[in-house]
Design a protein around this motif. Structure first.
Motif, PDB file in Angstrom:
ATOM      1  N   CYS A  61       0.779  -1.181   0.072  1.00 24.01           N
ATOM      2  CA  CYS A  61      -0.002  -0.073   0.094  1.00 24.01           C
ATOM      3  C   CYS A  61       1.012   1.183   0.026  1.00 24.01           C
ATOM      4  O   CYS A  61       0.522   2.235  -0.663  1.00 24.01           O
ATOM      5  N   GLY A  62       2.160   1.112   0.759  1.00 27.01           N
ATOM      6  CA  GLY A  62       2.821   2.289   0.876  1.00 27.01           C
ATOM      7  C   GLY A  62       3.365   2.794  -0.483  1.00 27.01           C
ATOM      8  O   GLY A  62       3.837   4.106  -0.628  1.00 27.01           O
ATOM      9  N   ILE A  63       3.478   1.961  -1.423  1.00 24.70           N
ATOM     10  CA  ILE A  63       4.161   2.365  -2.802  1.00 24.70           C
ATOM     11  C   ILE A  63       3.290   2.374  -3.611  1.00 24.70           C
ATOM     12  O   ILE A  63       2.722   3.318  -4.552  1.00 24.70           O
ATOM     13  N   VAL A  64       2.897   0.987  -4.109  1.00 19.46           N
ATOM     14  CA  VAL A  64       1.845   0.901  -5.042  1.00 19.46           C
ATOM     15  C   VAL A  64       0.440   1.404  -4.921  1.00 19.46           C
ATOM     16  O   VAL A  64      -0.050   2.142  -5.871  1.00 19.46           O
ATOM     17  N   GLY A  65      -0.094   1.083  -3.887  1.00 22.93           N
ATOM     18  CA  GLY A  65      -1.387   1.737  -3.352  1.00 22.93           C
ATOM     19  C   GLY A  65      -1.527   3.042  -3.340  1.00 22.93           C
ATOM     20  O   GLY A  65      -2.491   3.855  -4.195  1.00 22.93           O
ATOM     21  N   LEU A  66      -0.605   3.826  -2.929  1.00 19.72           N
ATOM     22  CA  LEU A  66      -0.532   5.198  -2.866  1.00 19.72           C
ATOM     23  C   LEU A  66      -0.139   5.953  -4.010  1.00 19.72           C
ATOM     24  O   LEU A  66      -0.766   6.768  -4.219  1.00 19.72           O
ATOM     25  N   ALA A  67       0.675   5.328  -4.916  1.00 19.15           N
ATOM     26  CA  ALA A  67       0.713   5.926  -6.445  1.00 19.15           C
ATOM     27  C   ALA A  67      -0.420   5.824  -7.118  1.00 19.15           C
ATOM     28  O   ALA A  67      -0.746   6.567  -7.913  1.00 19.15           O
ATOM     29  N   GLY A  72     -21.457   1.246   3.284  1.00 22.67           N
ATOM     30  CA  GLY A  72     -21.955   2.405   2.946  1.00 22.67           C
ATOM     31  C   GLY A  72     -20.906   3.309   2.277  1.00 22.67           C
ATOM     32  O   GLY A  72     -21.241   4.580   1.900  1.00 22.67           O
ATOM     33  N   PHE A  73     -19.873   2.820   1.851  1.00 17.71           N
ATOM     34  CA  PHE A  73     -18.923   3.760   1.159  1.00 17.71           C
ATOM     35  C   PHE A  73     -19.002   3.696  -0.437  1.00 17.71           C
ATOM     36  O   PHE A  73     -19.339   2.502  -0.949  1.00 17.71           O
ATOM     37  N   GLU A  74     -18.674   4.651  -1.077  1.00 13.62           N
ATOM     38  CA  GLU A  74     -18.876   4.759  -2.535  1.00 13.62           C
ATOM     39  C   GLU A  74     -17.899   6.157  -3.042  1.00 13.62           C
ATOM     40  O   GLU A  74     -17.360   6.793  -1.971  1.00 13.62           O
ATOM     41  N   GLY A  75     -17.644   6.181  -4.112  1.00 11.02           N
ATOM     42  CA  GLY A  75     -17.102   7.361  -4.694  1.00 11.02           C
ATOM     43  C   GLY A  75     -15.530   7.088  -4.305  1.00 11.02           C
ATOM     44  O   GLY A  75     -14.800   5.942  -4.530  1.00 11.02           O
ATOM     45  N   ARG A  76     -15.051   8.472  -4.071  1.00 10.11           N
ATOM     46  CA  ARG A  76     -13.378   8.264  -3.937  1.00 10.11           C
ATOM     47  C   ARG A  76     -13.015   7.669  -2.754  1.00 10.11           C
ATOM     48  O   ARG A  76     -11.831   6.791  -2.775  1.00 10.11           O
ATOM     49  N   GLU A  77     -13.928   7.536  -1.841  1.00  9.55           N
ATOM     50  CA  GLU A  77     -13.423   6.464  -0.487  1.00  9.55           C
ATOM     51  C   GLU A  77     -13.337   5.227  -0.529  1.00  9.55           C
ATOM     52  O   GLU A  77     -12.240   4.587  -0.481  1.00  9.55           O
ATOM     53  N   LEU A  78     -14.261   4.636  -1.395  1.00 16.30           N
ATOM     54  CA  LEU A  78     -14.362   3.576  -1.994  1.00 16.30           C
ATOM     55  C   LEU A  78     -13.191   3.178  -2.767  1.00 16.30           C
ATOM     56  O   LEU A  78     -12.583   1.995  -2.794  1.00 16.30           O
ATOM     57  N   GLY A  79     -13.060   4.142  -3.710  1.00 13.17           N
ATOM     58  CA  GLY A  79     -11.861   3.931  -4.719  1.00 13.17           C
ATOM     59  C   GLY A  79     -10.598   3.604  -4.022  1.00 13.17           C
ATOM     60  O   GLY A  79      -9.560   2.769  -4.383  1.00 13.17           O
ATOM     61  N   VAL A  80     -10.218   4.479  -3.010  1.00 12.37           N
ATOM     62  CA  VAL A  80      -8.880   4.453  -2.479  1.00 12.37           C
ATOM     63  C   VAL A  80      -8.695   3.172  -1.695  1.00 12.37           C
ATOM     64  O   VAL A  80      -7.785   2.394  -1.509  1.00 12.37           O
ATOM     65  N   MET A  81      -9.734   2.730  -1.173  1.00 13.21           N
ATOM     66  CA  MET A  81      -9.830   1.629  -0.272  1.00 13.21           C
ATOM     67  C   MET A  81      -9.652   0.449  -1.221  1.00 13.21           C
ATOM     68  O   MET A  81      -8.669  -0.446  -0.870  1.00 13.21           O
ATOM     69  N   PHE A  82     -10.219   0.191  -2.452  1.00  8.73           N
ATOM     70  CA  PHE A  82      -9.988  -0.794  -3.355  1.00  8.73           C
ATOM     71  C   PHE A  82      -8.529  -0.762  -3.603  1.00  8.73           C
ATOM     72  O   PHE A  82      -7.972  -1.883  -3.863  1.00  8.73           O
ATOM     73  N   LEU A  83      -8.102   0.401  -4.113  1.00  5.81           N
ATOM     74  CA  LEU A  83      -6.608   0.388  -4.375  1.00  5.81           C
ATOM     75  C   LEU A  83      -5.781  -0.221  -3.434  1.00  5.81           C
ATOM     76  O   LEU A  83      -4.738  -0.864  -3.780  1.00  5.81           O
ATOM     77  N   PHE A  84      -6.013   0.038  -2.244  1.00  2.00           N
ATOM     78  CA  PHE A  84      -5.230  -0.457  -0.896  1.00  2.00           C
ATOM     79  C   PHE A  84      -5.423  -2.111  -0.946  1.00  2.00           C
ATOM     80  O   PHE A  84      -4.545  -2.726  -0.816  1.00  2.00           O
ATOM     81  N   ALA A  92      -6.305  -3.921  -3.212  1.00  2.00           N
ATOM     82  CA  ALA A  92      -5.762  -4.892  -4.581  1.00  2.00           C
ATOM     83  C   ALA A  92      -4.262  -4.753  -4.726  1.00  2.00           C
ATOM     84  O   ALA A  92      -3.826  -5.053  -5.867  1.00  2.00           O
ATOM     85  N   SER A  93      -3.656  -3.890  -3.810  1.00  2.00           N
ATOM     86  CA  SER A  93      -2.267  -3.883  -4.175  1.00  2.00           C
ATOM     87  C   SER A  93      -1.597  -5.250  -3.977  1.00  2.00           C
ATOM     88  O   SER A  93      -1.707  -6.004  -3.173  1.00  2.00           O
ATOM     89  N   PRO A  94      -0.370  -5.335  -4.589  1.00  2.00           N
ATOM     90  CA  PRO A  94       0.385  -6.710  -4.773  1.00  2.00           C
ATOM     91  C   PRO A  94       1.181  -6.720  -3.524  1.00  2.00           C
ATOM     92  O   PRO A  94       1.115  -5.760  -2.843  1.00  2.00           O
TER      93      PRO A  94
END
Length: 315
Positions: A111-117, A252-264, A266-268
């Motif tokens: 998350c600290g590299i790929v997720g944050l990027a 109840g999360f959606e939009g950019r909050e859900l997007g950031v959580m998904f990216l974290f 889904a990080s390798p």
């Protein structure tokens, strides 16, 4: 046409991140950079440039919009659920000596590299600040759960919880969040020259970190990946992101909050997993294979995940 436009927009977010990873792989194979460079650069990112990036993103953020304790709590619970899922599956299917490394590889994301990027590419300053706050939860939970998994499944290994706690407290990323919060809440502004200098320094973070990720990839390790590595990789890149993101959406999360959580979610698998597995007597080879395999397929799974969520109107 709308689906094609959405897919192209998704590629514009994910491809630059993974292009830097494969550039790092190419530079290492061309011998333009070596292991010593990767070690030094990784330390520079971890101890200096990434904390600076997180600090600046938080002090510039609108904390009323960014700081969401409920989001942090749901992310922590989803991480616990992912850990328990990996543990349960490993208990049924994985040999005892490999279980700790399998569990860690299946739930611990980069998350600290790929997720944050990816969060920065998708949501700009909001992605950086929200991601920076989430990293506090990530560091606490990932380190604690990884130690539990590895120590439980290795004979003769004792866990120094005091030392682990001190490592977490002294973690530069945690310190960056702790120092940035009072500055952001107080509304105090830093001099423009300090901000500009910090931005120059922080701008090194993502390209340098992603190049290091690519340089540590081993195609030979990927070729040697067996069923255990493939199974852990599928759990990390498909099963856990789907279940955790669905849980967040149901909460109840959606939009950019859900997007950031998904990216974290889904990080390798994080490269730090290899260091911990080796230090605690786990299966370091299995861990390296999981890291390599998840990093390789992340460009596909994350792109398809973002595309699917956008088409469903959830992010």
């Amino acid at each position: 046409m709308e689906a094609l436009a959405t897919f192209q927009a998704t590629l514009e977010i994910t491809l630059p991140v993974f292009a830097m990873v494969f550039i790092g792989l190419g530079l290492k194979r061309a011998r333009w950079i070596d292991s010593a460079f990767v070690t030094t650069a990784s330390q520079l990112v971890f101890k200096a440039t990434l904390p600076t990036l997180i600090f600046l993103s938080i002090i510039r953020a609108d904390l009323e919009a960014t700081l969401n304790p409920r989001m942090l709590g749901v992310f922590a619970l989803a991480t616990l659920g992912s850990f328990l899922l990996a543990w349960g599956w490993a208990w049924l299917r994985v040999p005892l000596t490999d279980r700790g490394s399998y569990i860690q590889g299946a739930f611990r994301g980069n998350c600290g590299i790929v997720g944050l990027a990816l969060a920065a590419g998708m949501y700009g300053d909001y992605g950086l600040s929200a991601g920076g706050l989430l990293l506090g939860v990530v560091i606490l939970t990932y380190n604690a759960f990884s130690v539990i998994a590895l120590a439980t499944h290795q004979e003769g290994v004792t866990t120094d919880w005091r030392q682990m706690l001190m490592q977490i407290v002294r973690n530069p990323l945690i310190l960056a969040v702790v120092l940035a919060m009072p500055v952001a809440l107080s509304g105090l502004g830093l001099p423009d020259w300090v901000i500009t200098s910090g931005e120059y320094f922080a701008s090194l973070t993502l390209p340098l970190a992603l190049i290091c990720v690519g340089a540590t990839l081993s195609l030979e390790a990927i070729r040697r990946s067996g069923g255990l590595a493939a199974g852990a990789s599928m759990m990390k890149m498909v099963t856990i992101p789907v279940l955790a993101t669905t849980t967040a959406w149901l909460a109840g999360f959606e939009g950019r909050e859900l997007g950031v959580m998904f990216l974290f979610f889904a990080s390798p698998t994080a490269a730090a997993a290899f260091v911990m597995a080796k230090a605690m007597g786990g299966n370091a080879v299995l861990t390296a294979n999981i890291i390599a395999l998840t990093t390789l397929i992340a460009s596909v799974t994350i792109t398809l995940g973002v595309f699917g969520l956008q088409m469903a109107g959830l992010i």
